[in-house]
Design an enzyme around this catalytic site. Structure first.
Site, short mmCIF file in Angstrom:
data_model
loop_
_atom_site.label_atom_id
_atom_site.label_comp_id
_atom_site.label_asym_id
_atom_site.label_seq_id
_atom_site.Cartn_x
_atom_site.Cartn_y
_atom_site.Cartn_z
N SER A 261 -0.19 -3.70 -15.20
CA SER A 261 -1.57 -3.21 -15.14
C SER A 261 -2.01 -2.60 -16.47
CB SER A 261 -1.73 -2.20 -14.00
OG SER A 261 -0.83 -1.12 -14.17
N HIS B 233 0.77 -3.73 -8.45
CA HIS B 233 1.83 -3.68 -7.43
C HIS B 233 1.74 -4.80 -6.39
CE1 HIS B 233 4.01 0.11 -8.13
NE2 HIS B 233 2.86 0.63 -8.53
N HIS C 169 -4.37 -0.58 -10.93
CA HIS C 169 -2.90 -0.47 -11.02
C HIS C 169 -2.26 -0.89 -9.69
CE1 HIS C 169 1.10 1.15 -11.78
NE2 HIS C 169 1.01 1.80 -10.64
N GLU D 171 8.20 0.12 -11.36
CA GLU D 171 7.07 0.43 -12.25
C GLU D 171 7.20 -0.22 -13.63
OE1 GLU D 171 4.27 1.72 -11.55
OE2 GLU D 171 4.57 2.91 -9.74
FE LIG Z 1 2.64 2.51 -9.56
#
Ligand SMILES: [Fe+2]
Length: 307
Positions: free
Chosen positions: A223, A148, A143, A204
């Site tokens: 992700s 990110h 993730h 996010e």
């Molecule tokens: Fe995150």
């Protein structure tokens, strides 16, 4: 029976999410910022990375925004091995000054936002089990590094993130100026809730408009093998142009696919929203946002009050 030497004993322990003795030891000794003991990754850990990375390729090309795609290419990640943060940073840092910084677990809100301000991204080093690729409530290295960090290679996105980190300092200063303890806690909780919601619906789970329709830039979506497709294709998802007043008053739940998403026009647009967020904070417009998720915990609150 003789115990094997400590070094050898630790070699095969793995860095699997919720099952990593190295992380438990770091947490027990209060170490938040750690190093990445790369030799501890097991073959199963590398296999989990390999599978996660391979199955996302087609979906990233289809649903990811172009800055993410450029970013993931420029990081030169090895598809077969869990990334070394040091290698990632060698590619990342010259582009925007950002660096992935290994942490042992949850980072209280102020510290997290303050890291962003310093162009450091708190990064989880554990990885999910190779036989449970889909559902994971905790962040993991897939993730953080595949979702990110590719976004941090883009200058406009990076500036928006740093500006968001500034907001945490503004919140801390404003709170410090409130004499009454209860009033301070109430307003600060509301501001932190607003910031957490903003982060959730942009960094996010954000979407971006483009000439080819909506594309994904939010890391939670980038992700997730299932949700990256669902968020764009499903008729059950509501997708609206972002408006700050909606975002800061809208709760969210983390245990299922998001039914409501917001899109921006560009990362300059995102930056201007962060600016507006800070302006509203100074004007007191974040002091009483709608109650609900996320609940601001004591540790988050203290992280601001003690800063
Ligand atoms: Fe995150």
């Amino acid at each position: 029976m003789a115990q094997p030497p400590t070094e050898t004993k630790h070699l095969n322990e793995g860095l699997t999410t919720t099952q990593a003795p190295f992380i438990e030891r770091a947490q027990a000794s209060g170490q938040l910022y750690i190093h990445q003991p790369y030799e501890l990754y097991s073959e199963e850990n590398h296999e989990a990375w390999r599978r996660l990375f391979a199955r996302m390729q087609e979906r990233w090309r289809k649903y990811g925004n172009e800055w993410f795609l450029r970013g993931i290419d420029s990081l030169c990640l090895n598809p077969d091995r869990v990334p070394k943060l040091q290698d990632v940073n060698e590619f990342l840092c010259p582009l925007t000054g950002f660096q992935a910084k290994p942490v042992s677990g949850y980072v209280p809100a102020f510290l997290f936002f303050d890291c962003l301000r310093n162009r450091e991204f708190p990064t989880t080093i554990t990885i999910r089990r190779s036989d449970k690729l889909d559902y994971l409530p905790e962040p993991d290295i897939f993730h953080d590094i595949a979702g990110h960090v590719p976004m941090h290679t883009d200058k406009a996105f990076a500036e928006a993130l740093v500006r968001f980190g500034d907001c945490a300092h503004t919140a801390q200063e404003l709170a410090a100026g409130i004499a009454d303890e209860d009033e301070r806690a109430h307003k600060l909780s509301s501001i932190i809730r607003a910031m957490a919601r903003f982060f959730w619906f942009t960094i996010e789970f954000g979407l971006m408009n483009s000439k080819d329709g909506l594309k994904v830039y939010g890391s939670g979506l980038l992700s997730s093998y299932g949700e990256i497709q669902h968020c764009i294709e499903s008729p059950e998802v509501q997708r609206f142009p972002i408006q700050l007043e909606w975002v800061i008053n809208q709760g969210f739940e983390i245990d299922h696919y998001q039914p409501l998403l917001f899109y921006v026009e560009s990362f300059d647009h995102l930056f201007s929203l962060v600016d507006q967020l800070e302006k509203w904070m100074r004007e007191g417009k974040l002091d009483n946002v709608a109650p609900g998720e996320p609940v601001v915990n004591e540790e988050d609150l203290k992280s601001f009050l003690r800063a």
